[in-house]
Write an enzyme that holds these catalytic residues in place. Sequence first.
Site: not given
Length: 244
Positions: A133, A135, A140
């Site tokens: 994602n 990160h 995050e």
Amino acid sequence: MKLIVLENEEQVANKAAQIISEQIKNKPNSVLGLATGSTPINTYKKLIQMYQEKQISFKDVISFNLDEYKDIDKNNKQSYYYFMKEQLFNYIDINKNNCYIPNASFYDNPIAYDELIKKANGIDLQLLGIGINGHIGFNEPDSSFDSLTQIVDLTNSTIKANSRFFDSIDQVPTQAISMGLQSIMNAKKILLLATGINKSEAIYHLIKGQITKKWPCTILQKHNDVTIIIDKNAASKLTNLKAN
């Protein structure tokens, strides 16, 4: 950004180890930022080999790890303290007193970790992986670009991805202490590694995408010395690229 696309995971590890070893040879008391997870393991193996062959010494190196699970015993096999010992520190001549990992002593004042890094004159070379994602560290999506070391909540996708290291998903910690995005950007040089098709979308956004909090990795576009080493699978969403 400098992008290096190689054929496979082994070549990525060898190139990364070469860059890290050159940093240490040029500055024996280098301050290294280190990462965990599956991506850097082969790089660490290569560095151990270089040490055993007396190509490099880590005796004056200082290291700062990116992150650690919150409320995990350091001797738990899934802790990043344990990981670093088993994957690197136990097999090289680094002074264990010069190896820092953000642990429980920083929970009440996480930015004390940044102050410790600053006291060491900053990180010379920061090693990074990247999440599916986008990160980096445990920063995050929607993390602040100005963030320093902090306690963070892990997303469901990260918990699921990390569950492969645990007996069950219920055992995966839901929080971590992590260097923030600004902490990472403060490094003088950054070296990011990625392999595998599952990292291809994150790599696409890192290199081709707009800078957005939805993909935390995109902040690296603003850094003036980033080297990205990936295999052809991780590069699969980038067009007109050939492996070196």
